[in-house]
Design a protein around this motif. Structure first.
Motif, PDB file in Angstrom:
ATOM      1  N   GLY A   1       0.776  -1.327   0.027  1.00  0.00           N
ATOM      2  CA  GLY A   1      -0.104  -0.087  -0.077  1.00  0.00           C
ATOM      3  C   GLY A   1       0.664   1.285  -0.007  1.00  0.00           C
ATOM      4  O   GLY A   1       0.357   2.197   0.241  1.00  0.00           O
TER       5      GLY A   1
ATOM      6  N   HIS B   1      -2.786 -12.828   0.749  1.00  0.00           N
ATOM      7  CA  HIS B   1      -3.360 -11.563   0.419  1.00  0.00           C
ATOM      8  C   HIS B   1      -4.794 -12.077   0.179  1.00  0.00           C
ATOM      9  O   HIS B   1      -5.298 -12.594  -0.357  1.00  0.00           O
ATOM     10  CB  HIS B   1      -2.812 -11.287  -0.916  1.00  0.00           C
ATOM     11  CG  HIS B   1      -3.114 -10.002  -1.480  1.00  0.00           C
ATOM     12  ND1 HIS B   1      -3.462  -9.669  -2.554  1.00  0.00           N
ATOM     13  CD2 HIS B   1      -3.399  -8.696  -0.626  1.00  0.00           C
ATOM     14  CE1 HIS B   1      -3.717  -8.300  -2.872  1.00  0.00           C
ATOM     15  NE2 HIS B   1      -3.787  -7.841  -1.580  1.00  0.00           N
TER      16      HIS B   1
ATOM     17  N   PRO C   1      -7.931  -9.478  -0.089  1.00  0.00           N
ATOM     18  CA  PRO C   1      -8.788  -8.283  -0.349  1.00  0.00           C
ATOM     19  C   PRO C   1     -10.385  -8.659  -0.437  1.00  0.00           C
ATOM     20  O   PRO C   1     -10.437  -9.286  -1.260  1.00  0.00           O
ATOM     21  CB  PRO C   1      -8.003  -7.636  -1.309  1.00  0.00           C
ATOM     22  CG  PRO C   1      -7.324  -8.679  -2.315  1.00  0.00           C
ATOM     23  CD  PRO C   1      -6.936  -9.596  -1.211  1.00  0.00           C
TER      24      PRO C   1
ATOM     25  N   SER D   1     -11.884 -11.566   3.685  1.00  0.00           N
ATOM     26  CA  SER D   1     -11.749 -11.972   5.465  1.00  0.00           C
ATOM     27  C   SER D   1     -13.222 -11.642   5.790  1.00  0.00           C
ATOM     28  O   SER D   1     -14.085 -10.589   5.601  1.00  0.00           O
ATOM     29  CB  SER D   1     -10.927 -11.038   5.658  1.00  0.00           C
ATOM     30  OG  SER D   1     -10.835 -11.140   7.502  1.00  0.00           O
TER      31      SER D   1
ATOM     32  N   GLN E   1     -12.191  -9.492  11.694  1.00  0.00           N
ATOM     33  CA  GLN E   1     -11.191  -8.774  12.055  1.00  0.00           C
ATOM     34  C   GLN E   1      -9.915  -9.908  12.182  1.00  0.00           C
ATOM     35  O   GLN E   1      -9.890 -10.881  13.043  1.00  0.00           O
ATOM     36  CB  GLN E   1     -11.098  -7.727  13.215  1.00  0.00           C
ATOM     37  CG  GLN E   1      -9.835  -7.144  13.424  1.00  0.00           C
ATOM     38  CD  GLN E   1      -9.223  -6.281  12.163  1.00  0.00           C
ATOM     39  OE1 GLN E   1     -10.454  -5.429  11.921  1.00  0.00           O
ATOM     40  NE2 GLN E   1      -8.388  -6.599  11.805  1.00  0.00           N
TER      41      GLN E   1
ATOM     42  N   TRP F   1      -5.884 -10.451  13.569  1.00  0.00           N
ATOM     43  CA  TRP F   1      -4.850 -10.004  14.542  1.00  0.00           C
ATOM     44  C   TRP F   1      -3.668 -10.752  14.306  1.00  0.00           C
ATOM     45  O   TRP F   1      -3.652 -11.716  14.296  1.00  0.00           O
ATOM     46  CB  TRP F   1      -5.437 -10.240  15.930  1.00  0.00           C
ATOM     47  CG  TRP F   1      -6.742  -9.545  16.207  1.00  0.00           C
ATOM     48  CD1 TRP F   1      -8.014 -10.081  16.054  1.00  0.00           C
ATOM     49  CD2 TRP F   1      -7.053  -8.283  16.593  1.00  0.00           C
ATOM     50  NE1 TRP F   1      -8.929  -9.361  16.394  1.00  0.00           N
ATOM     51  CE2 TRP F   1      -8.451  -8.165  16.661  1.00  0.00           C
ATOM     52  CE3 TRP F   1      -6.448  -7.058  16.994  1.00  0.00           C
ATOM     53  CZ2 TRP F   1      -9.022  -7.012  16.975  1.00  0.00           C
ATOM     54  CZ3 TRP F   1      -6.890  -6.080  17.368  1.00  0.00           C
ATOM     55  CH2 TRP F   1      -8.164  -5.993  17.477  1.00  0.00           C
TER      56      TRP F   1
ATOM     57  N   LYS G   1      -3.773  -5.027  14.834  1.00  0.00           N
ATOM     58  CA  LYS G   1      -4.853  -5.533  13.769  1.00  0.00           C
ATOM     59  C   LYS G   1      -4.006  -5.897  12.321  1.00  0.00           C
ATOM     60  O   LYS G   1      -2.969  -5.288  12.236  1.00  0.00           O
ATOM     61  CB  LYS G   1      -5.772  -4.441  13.505  1.00  0.00           C
ATOM     62  CG  LYS G   1      -6.787  -4.309  14.493  1.00  0.00           C
ATOM     63  CD  LYS G   1      -7.805  -3.293  14.202  1.00  0.00           C
ATOM     64  CE  LYS G   1      -8.817  -2.926  15.174  1.00  0.00           C
ATOM     65  NZ  LYS G   1      -9.884  -1.769  14.925  1.00  0.00           N
ATOM     66  N   VAL G   2      -4.420  -6.669  11.684  1.00  0.00           N
ATOM     67  CA  VAL G   2      -4.013  -7.183  10.490  1.00  0.00           C
ATOM     68  C   VAL G   2      -4.998  -6.682   9.282  1.00  0.00           C
ATOM     69  O   VAL G   2      -6.214  -6.997   9.162  1.00  0.00           O
ATOM     70  CB  VAL G   2      -3.599  -8.622  10.422  1.00  0.00           C
ATOM     71  CG1 VAL G   2      -3.047  -8.995   8.800  1.00  0.00           C
ATOM     72  CG2 VAL G   2      -2.477  -9.149  11.312  1.00  0.00           C
ATOM     73  N   ASP G   3      -4.206  -5.976   8.504  1.00  0.00           N
ATOM     74  CA  ASP G   3      -5.003  -5.455   7.328  1.00  0.00           C
ATOM     75  C   ASP G   3      -4.931  -6.681   6.148  1.00  0.00           C
ATOM     76  O   ASP G   3      -3.964  -6.753   5.604  1.00  0.00           O
ATOM     77  CB  ASP G   3      -4.807  -4.134   6.657  1.00  0.00           C
ATOM     78  CG  ASP G   3      -5.616  -3.641   5.627  1.00  0.00           C
ATOM     79  OD1 ASP G   3      -6.493  -4.515   5.191  1.00  0.00           O
ATOM     80  OD2 ASP G   3      -4.996  -2.383   5.154  1.00  0.00           O
ATOM     81  N   PRO G   4      -6.250  -7.277   5.872  1.00  0.00           N
ATOM     82  CA  PRO G   4      -6.054  -8.232   4.835  1.00  0.00           C
ATOM     83  C   PRO G   4      -5.948  -7.688   3.308  1.00  0.00           C
ATOM     84  O   PRO G   4      -5.647  -8.562   2.523  1.00  0.00           O
ATOM     85  CB  PRO G   4      -7.289  -8.788   5.080  1.00  0.00           C
ATOM     86  CG  PRO G   4      -8.590  -8.036   5.477  1.00  0.00           C
ATOM     87  CD  PRO G   4      -7.665  -7.048   6.193  1.00  0.00           C
ATOM     88  N   SER G   5      -6.016  -6.442   3.202  1.00  0.00           N
ATOM     89  CA  SER G   5      -5.891  -5.856   1.953  1.00  0.00           C
ATOM     90  C   SER G   5      -4.190  -5.689   1.559  1.00  0.00           C
ATOM     91  O   SER G   5      -3.961  -5.628   0.363  1.00  0.00           O
ATOM     92  CB  SER G   5      -6.364  -4.580   1.502  1.00  0.00           C
ATOM     93  OG  SER G   5      -6.007  -3.800   2.506  1.00  0.00           O
TER      94      SER G   5
ATOM     95  N   HIS H   1       1.937  -9.746  10.945  1.00  0.00           N
ATOM     96  CA  HIS H   1       2.411  -8.688  10.104  1.00  0.00           C
ATOM     97  C   HIS H   1       3.798  -9.142   9.579  1.00  0.00           C
ATOM     98  O   HIS H   1       4.684  -9.869  10.238  1.00  0.00           O
ATOM     99  CB  HIS H   1       2.805  -7.660  10.908  1.00  0.00           C
ATOM    100  CG  HIS H   1       1.457  -6.903  11.314  1.00  0.00           C
ATOM    101  ND1 HIS H   1       1.572  -6.795  12.747  1.00  0.00           N
ATOM    102  CD2 HIS H   1       0.415  -6.381  10.672  1.00  0.00           C
ATOM    103  CE1 HIS H   1       0.060  -5.867  12.943  1.00  0.00           C
ATOM    104  NE2 HIS H   1      -0.536  -5.813  11.519  1.00  0.00           N
TER     105      HIS H   1
END
Length: 574
Positions: free
Chosen positions: A401, A441, A443, A446, A449, A451, A458-462, A476
């Motif tokens: 990102g 990956h 996007p 998910s 949420q 973790w 928090k882990v951003d799945p995008s 991460h």
């Protein structure tokens, strides 16, 4: 020239006409250590005549109200401000640069020209026998055409060959004849007419090539062709014309000599033999390859028969000299001369130990230096190609990102991948899980949420992350690898030592005050008196002895913080 008398503040400043007809440069006035001939100012942009030593700001020069131009003889051109002619494309008719004040314009023909192209108009005819057998003549009007040399649309005054009916952009007349590019191992030659044949897509941009127009082709590879504009891009061509230079095959030494089926002598470790490791890597899985500094893992590897030196089998075969999409020059494979010598990769911006591919001025780690096209990644369905984004036009990495300069781009969809993310290990081991962790990956897929099992954030799945397919854990990437993943634990960097974070108790970082959670950290010993005099003791710091304090830094940001950076200092070049 007589001095200009003082004038009242409410009167306009007197301007002067240019006293000569020589070619003028546009420079910063301070570069010539002189003064404007009109206002005596000593800074700002000015016009400069090297022959007459004449300097003057553009606003101090009185340009004529109307001019005649040899390439537009039907009507005179009037001096205007570019902002008053909003129906134009805002570019000079000839050089295609952005128009600046003053500009000369014909409203009847929508013809605009800047001051430089008025004073130094383009040549009416051009004859270059090395480029073409006939003379090119500048057409006196602006038209839309397709350039026969590059196959691109033009909206300007073309140069026309009456013998061949060719139309060219001015800069395409000077295209080189024979060149080397970093996307191909052989020389390529220019032609104004590609001709019918089974041509592949362009070897640089991967788009279709129209055989009716010009391109660069390879005499050894019958289907290989490159658009003229793609072949002469600054990130593809080194700028050297090779037409009159004989082509000689460069002899490149092999990286190793074979002793027998299982032993070699590698040029980076000539004092000892290297033996091919057994399939069972237990006991070696935590060791690191001395070339790429990644763990040996389960990949085939060579081990020194007398010391702790390891090379992945793939790394042992890295060529000592090669063309790379990372640079227009050939890159040389160089090895580390001493422990603790580190460099910065020009492509992914990571600090690294180990082998490096080098040009005259830049260095790349072997991960980035070994990337070739097409690049295939298991998390993207299409092949990727290297695109060096122009300055100011960064591209968004679909993995992390971030907006980056060096990216691998997809020609099918709008996906870009930064070099740091492209070279991430696909599978890694970590103490938090008994199984291999792999890149994921998700996007938009998910259901809840996610973790991180290490930092509990928090882990951003995008964005890409590491996960365990057996346990369902998510982590991460930075928590798994840390900032020092390409530096070798046990080495000293400046006054600091890189230590594997494998103890029962994680130490406190001197800068952020948190326990070091990454796989390795920097450790340095500082006299207490120095700590007290320079920084004072943070409340969380514990003295290791009455005379000295052990300092820890968990990340690169913390390593360059005011408390620690003096101990982690070493000159390196990106």
């Amino acid at each position: 020239m007589e001095p200009i008398p003082d004038q009242p503040m409410d009167q306009p400043k007197q301007k002067m006409k240019i006293p000569c007809n020589h070619m003028l440069s546009y420079i910063y006035l301070t570069q010539s250590y002189s003064y404007c001939a009109v206002c005596d100012g000593d800074n700002g942009m000015c016009y400069y005549c090297p022959s007459c030593k004449f300097h003057a700001h553009s606003e101090c020069i009185e340009w004529p109200e109307t001019i005649d131009h040899p390439c537009h003889s039907r009507h005179p051109l009037k001096k205007v401000s570019p902002g008053t002619i909003d129906y134009t494309d805002g570019k000079c008719h000839f050089c295609r640069e952005e128009l600046v004040d003053p500009t000369y314009h014909c409203s009847l023909c929508n013809f605009s020209v800047d001051v430089r192209c008025w004073r130094f108009p383009p040549e009416r005819t051009i004859y270059q026998p090395k480029s073409h057998d006939h003379t090119f003549t500048l057409m006196p009007r602006k038209i839309t055409f397709t350039c026969n040399a590059c196959g691109m649309l033009g909206d300007c005054n073309p140069y026309f060959c009456f013998e061949c009916a060719f139309m060219l952009h001015k800069d395409c007349i000077d295209l080189p004849r024979v060149i080397n590019i970093n996307r191909h191992d052989h020389r390529i030659s220019r032609t104004y007419h590609l001709g019918h044949g089974g041509w592949d897509s362009c070897g640089v941009c991967r788009k279709e090539i129209d055989w009716m127009f010009g391109a660069f082709t390879c005499k050894r590879c019958p289907n290989y062709a490159v658009h003229s504009k793609c072949a002469t891009r600054e990130d593809v061509w080194d700028g050297k014309e090779l037409e009159d230079e004989p082509e000689e095959e460069e002899e490149i030494e092999d990286p190793f000599k074979v002793i027998n089926d299982k032993e070699i002598i590698h040029f980076s470790h000539e004092e000892h033999n290297l033996r091919l490791g057994d399939d069972n890597v237990i006991g070696y899985e935590k060791m690191r390859c001395d070339a790429c500094i990644t763990p040996i893992s389960c990949d085939p590897f060579f081990k020194c028969v007398q010391c702790e030196f390891f090379l992945h089998k793939v790394c042992a075969s890295l060529p000592r000299r090669k063309r790379s999409i990372m640079h227009t020059e050939k890159l040389d494979l160089q090895v580390t001369n001493k422990a603790g010598e580190y460099n910065g990769c020009r492509s992914c911006n990571k600090l690294f130990d180990g082998f490096r591919y080098c040009s005259r001025f830049e260095k790349f780690d072997v991960r980035c230096g070994s990337v070739s096209e097409p690049f295939h990644h298991e998390l993207h369905p299409h092949p990727l190609y290297h695109i060096l984004s122009p300055t100011g036009r960064l591209k968004l990495c679909g993995a992390c990102g971030k907006y980056l300069h060096y990216v691998l781009s997809c020609t099918v969809c709008e996906f870009n991948l930064g070099m740091d993310c492209a070279t991430l290990p696909r599978k890694v081991k970590h103490t938090c899980d008994d199984h291999d962790l792999s890149l994921h990956h998700l996007p938009g897929k998910s259901k809840g949420q996610l973790w991180c099992d290490i930092c509990e954030g928090k882990v951003d799945p995008s964005v890409w992350f590491y996960g365990c397919d057996d346990c369902g854990s998510t982590l991460h990437i930075k928590c798994v690898l840390g900032d020092f993943s390409y530096l070798k634990p046990g080495n000293k960097y400046g006054e600091a030592e890189l230590v594997a974070n494998g103890g029962m108790t994680r130490p406190f970082c001197i800068c952020c005050g948190k326990r070091c959670r990454f796989p390795s950290f920097l450790k340095a010993t500082c006299p207490n008196i120095v700590c007290e005099q320079r920084w004072g003791f943070p409340s969380f710091l514990k003295a290791a002895s009455p005379d000295s304090t052990v300092l820890f830094a968990c990340s690169m940001d913390c390593a360059y913080d005011k408390y620690f950076m003096v101990w982690f200092y070493e000159d390196f070049d990106y």
